[in-house]
Design a protein around this motif. Sequence first.
Motif, PDB file in Angstrom:
ATOM      1  N   GLY A  34       0.784  -1.232   0.000  1.00  0.00           N
ATOM      2  CA  GLY A  34       0.000   0.000   0.000  1.00  0.00           C
ATOM      3  C   GLY A  34       0.811   1.275   0.000  1.00  0.00           C
ATOM      4  O   GLY A  34       0.235   2.350  -0.101  1.00  0.00           O
ATOM      5  N   LEU A  35       2.125   1.169   0.108  1.00  0.00           N
ATOM      6  CA  LEU A  35       2.986   2.361   0.026  1.00  0.00           C
ATOM      7  C   LEU A  35       3.860   2.247  -1.217  1.00  0.00           C
ATOM      8  O   LEU A  35       4.434   1.189  -1.455  1.00  0.00           O
ATOM      9  CB  LEU A  35       3.933   2.421   1.228  1.00  0.00           C
ATOM     10  N   PRO A  36       4.005   3.336  -1.994  1.00  0.00           N
ATOM     11  CA  PRO A  36       4.979   3.278  -3.093  1.00  0.00           C
ATOM     12  C   PRO A  36       6.397   3.169  -2.524  1.00  0.00           C
ATOM     13  O   PRO A  36       6.642   3.602  -1.385  1.00  0.00           O
ATOM     14  CB  PRO A  36       4.807   4.607  -3.825  1.00  0.00           C
ATOM     15  N   GLU A  37       7.316   2.610  -3.311  1.00  0.00           N
ATOM     16  CA  GLU A  37       8.675   2.355  -2.836  1.00  0.00           C
ATOM     17  C   GLU A  37       9.337   3.624  -2.304  1.00  0.00           C
ATOM     18  O   GLU A  37       9.984   3.600  -1.255  1.00  0.00           O
ATOM     19  CB  GLU A  37       9.518   1.761  -3.974  1.00  0.00           C
ATOM     20  N   SER A  38       9.156   4.749  -3.036  1.00  0.00           N
ATOM     21  CA  SER A  38       9.864   5.966  -2.625  1.00  0.00           C
ATOM     22  C   SER A  38       9.366   6.442  -1.257  1.00  0.00           C
ATOM     23  O   SER A  38      10.157   6.856  -0.406  1.00  0.00           O
ATOM     24  CB  SER A  38       9.683   7.062  -3.673  1.00  0.00           C
ATOM     25  N   LEU A  39       8.055   6.341  -1.025  1.00  0.00           N
ATOM     26  CA  LEU A  39       7.498   6.792   0.242  1.00  0.00           C
ATOM     27  C   LEU A  39       7.916   5.862   1.381  1.00  0.00           C
ATOM     28  O   LEU A  39       8.278   6.317   2.477  1.00  0.00           O
ATOM     29  CB  LEU A  39       5.976   6.854   0.126  1.00  0.00           C
ATOM     30  N   ALA A  40       7.891   4.557   1.117  1.00  0.00           N
ATOM     31  CA  ALA A  40       8.347   3.593   2.130  1.00  0.00           C
ATOM     32  C   ALA A  40       9.803   3.888   2.481  1.00  0.00           C
ATOM     33  O   ALA A  40      10.184   3.886   3.653  1.00  0.00           O
ATOM     34  CB  ALA A  40       8.187   2.163   1.615  1.00  0.00           C
ATOM     35  N   GLY A  41      10.610   4.164   1.455  1.00  0.00           N
ATOM     36  CA  GLY A  41      12.021   4.458   1.676  1.00  0.00           C
ATOM     37  C   GLY A  41      12.225   5.681   2.549  1.00  0.00           C
ATOM     38  O   GLY A  41      13.062   5.682   3.460  1.00  0.00           O
ATOM     39  N   GLU A  42      11.422   6.732   2.299  1.00  0.00           N
ATOM     40  CA  GLU A  42      11.561   7.944   3.105  1.00  0.00           C
ATOM     41  C   GLU A  42      11.184   7.704   4.557  1.00  0.00           C
ATOM     42  O   GLU A  42      11.831   8.208   5.478  1.00  0.00           O
ATOM     43  CB  GLU A  42      10.701   9.066   2.522  1.00  0.00           C
ATOM     44  N   LYS A  43      10.139   6.909   4.767  1.00  0.00           N
ATOM     45  CA  LYS A  43       9.679   6.661   6.142  1.00  0.00           C
ATOM     46  C   LYS A  43      10.738   5.946   6.987  1.00  0.00           C
ATOM     47  O   LYS A  43      10.811   6.156   8.187  1.00  0.00           O
ATOM     48  CB  LYS A  43       8.401   5.823   6.136  1.00  0.00           C
ATOM     49  N   VAL A  44      11.515   5.065   6.366  1.00  0.00           N
ATOM     50  CA  VAL A  44      12.422   4.223   7.158  1.00  0.00           C
ATOM     51  C   VAL A  44      13.892   4.585   6.955  1.00  0.00           C
ATOM     52  O   VAL A  44      14.776   3.900   7.474  1.00  0.00           O
ATOM     53  CB  VAL A  44      12.202   2.727   6.845  1.00  0.00           C
ATOM     54  N   ALA A  45      14.142   5.688   6.220  1.00  0.00           N
ATOM     55  CA  ALA A  45      15.521   6.036   5.856  1.00  0.00           C
ATOM     56  C   ALA A  45      16.423   6.195   7.080  1.00  0.00           C
ATOM     57  O   ALA A  45      17.623   5.923   7.020  1.00  0.00           O
ATOM     58  CB  ALA A  45      15.537   7.300   5.013  1.00  0.00           C
ATOM     59  N   GLY A  46      15.847   6.610   8.220  1.00  0.00           N
ATOM     60  CA  GLY A  46      16.671   6.888   9.385  1.00  0.00           C
ATOM     61  C   GLY A  46      17.177   5.666  10.132  1.00  0.00           C
ATOM     62  O   GLY A  46      17.924   5.804  11.101  1.00  0.00           O
TER      63      GLY A  46
END
Lengths: 417, 417
Positions: B188-200
């Motif tokens: 349900g999340l696009p890859e780029s958005l998932a990546g931003e959420k967990v980047a830290g």
Amino acid sequence: MKAELLATGDEIRSGALVDSNSAHIAERLEENGIDVLRHTSVGDNLDTLVSTLREIARRVDVAVVTGGLGPTTDDRSAEAAAEAAGVQLALDDNALENVESFFKKFNRPMTASNRKQAMLPQGSTVLHNPVGTAPGFSLAIERCLFFFLPGVPYEMKRMLKGHVIPAVNALQGDAVMHNRVKTITTFGLPESLAGEKVAGVEAAFPGIQLGLRAHFPQIQVKLYGRESTASALDRRLAEAGDWVMERLGAHVISENGETMETVVGRLLVQRAATLALAESCTGGLVANWLTNVAGSSDYFLFSGVTYSNRAKMDVLSVRPETLDTYGAVHEETAREMADGARRTAGSTYGLSTSGIAGPDGGTADKPVGTVCIGFSGPGGSYGKRYCFPFGKRLMNKKIFAMAALDLLRKELLKTGG
Amino acid sequence: MKAELLATGDEIRSGALVDSNSAHIAERLEENGIDVLRHTSVGDNLDTLVSTLREIARRVDVAVVTGGLGPTTDDRSAEAAAEAAGVQLALDDNALENVESFFKKFNRPMTASNRKQAMLPQGSTVLHNPVGTAPGFSLAIERCLFFFLPGVPYEMKRMLKGHVIPAVNALQGDAVMHNRVKTITTFGLPESLAGEKVAGVEAAFPGIQLGLRAHFPQIQVKLYGRESTASALDRRLAEAGDWVMERLGAHVISENGETMETVVGRLLVQRAATLALAESCTGGLVANWLTNVAGSSDYFLFSGVTYSNRAKMDVLSVRPETLDTYGAVHEETAREMADGARRTAGSTYGLSTSGIAGPDGGTADKPVGTVCIGFSGPGGSYGKRYCFPFGKRLMNKKIFAMAALDLLRKELLKTGG
């Protein structure tokens, strides 16, 4: 002309993901007369990427690189290409347009990280990606022309066909040799027996090479040909193909790589016939395959996936006495299921499966791998029992589903087109 | 300790065969703390094989080579290894015994070409093959220890586990490091958005590496960890995993690589609930996924794959007025389909899909990619509309099916276990 392939990404390097892209690219390049010498896979480490690109640049004329074009920080192909070529990264307007138009088309928000996807090495040519956010690019490093494509297989395939193949053919000019593979798809023969039947093709047709490939539950017989003109190649492969197909007889599903569901669909369309299914052990797999074909709503009406006996009775009107006397896995039950599906949907044909896919549920009498297939048509109905020697549930579902479609295919061929 | 892999054979080089061996070997080596740096594939050309072996020998400590151990003249691994190491080939008695015992066991005639399989480089150690004719061998070339294994996946796997892993662990001694990957599956999340959420996560948990992998229509978040003890590694990955899952919230399907259908199946079992489906656009795919899980007959009762409107009315009791007023793709139609499936099968829950998978059939109002999902349960029923931005039929079938199961998953989570 010599080529190499490079697949990038830690998922591939660490084994989390099987690299199927390289086989696809190698096959397409070889068909176009390019000799593919080597495939390499490395991770997302920048130094390794740069040194690998430089090594490849010294060895061959053309290279195709997949992966590393995404929006995240571990996508480093553009950065590595720039460093290997000794140039800077710069925002490419055409690439930015590609990224922006994708988000616009689907009305989705574009994030800052997506903007990174439009940063390309100076001197590169952007390769439009019609089906994704990541544009590709081509760039000369030393004497080698590199094509950088996304790692997502369906984006890669579109761009390989649309950009890379035309470009390498333009580079080859008149020197092109034509390579092609003819794929004959069979069902119902074990690989060793299929191999024995067609082993003589290389002697009968010098220059043709034979390969067998198990694509469970089908066996593909591959004929590799290479000629200087396309017409000579077509003729040679057609002759060798006819020789092979004569020896494989009714086991041949198609001679052009077409799937069983495409072949069955066309036979139904040619006969203006419709189909309904009743699936127990195949759990919807037959319907799923058939409906993968665009336009299947013209002939596919219904599948009753009846896992419970109640659904077999209520939806398909299987008689309770039949289930009591014979059980769910029996020729008579399968016959009544096929009749019921056909009657419920008002279709020309009915086809059913009931069996034991495993891992549990087998008995001495009906071991795992047993399936009963029912057929119902204007001329009557019957059920038939098969027993396959595979212990695995997913393998059984596949071979049961394929056996059912193969039975239907043979019935349709009997009726003429 | 650093390793590389080499897959040999013209079938792999030319793309006729996908190399799945390298991913398997990489995964096993990484689990045992070996860093796999690179995979290479080359054909059966002797000079290329020799030079590739020498390159690898200069770069790493350990290498695993697959293929080229068969009885035919294009099987050249032993010859290439001998040349790269600067030694001769000699008949190895242990290897000959391996070949002979295999033919004896299966009562098959041994041919002269099979004797070639016992010709190994001098100084090599034979690796017994318990399940095939081709023995493997290990041999030092420069400072690198090479393991040569057959290309047949199931022979390779047995020998990797039986010979290679124990040998490299003995070499590592106390210096062994433990590597592992934690896979968090999301939808349900696009890859780029998932990546931003967990980047830290890399900054918050030094030593943990982050990777994102699109496994359409799911995105997998992978956390790569490395510690000197297994217990420290487990703890570290658990902490980092919790951090990531908190940020991804309800989008997380599983934290151990489990598929959606396994998760949904377990939720149904925990609630002693049963399920029936009504599938139009997904064409049986939801049922097929669910029934891939062994034991699914405990909760999955029925799917009505109703492509035709007649089947929607006859099997699922969708009202003709609903189809006339709203058409087949509509929230109300989907709701009635879910109700009908539930009533027909007598199940706890009903779930339905009706949409436009394409490539044709889209309108301005309902473009390709539109799907209505219906849900029916003890507390009532409803339909919900989604529009996905994919043009391809098979992608749409997959994302429609996944969206339906995700809706069911969220409903089940609401009810408690």
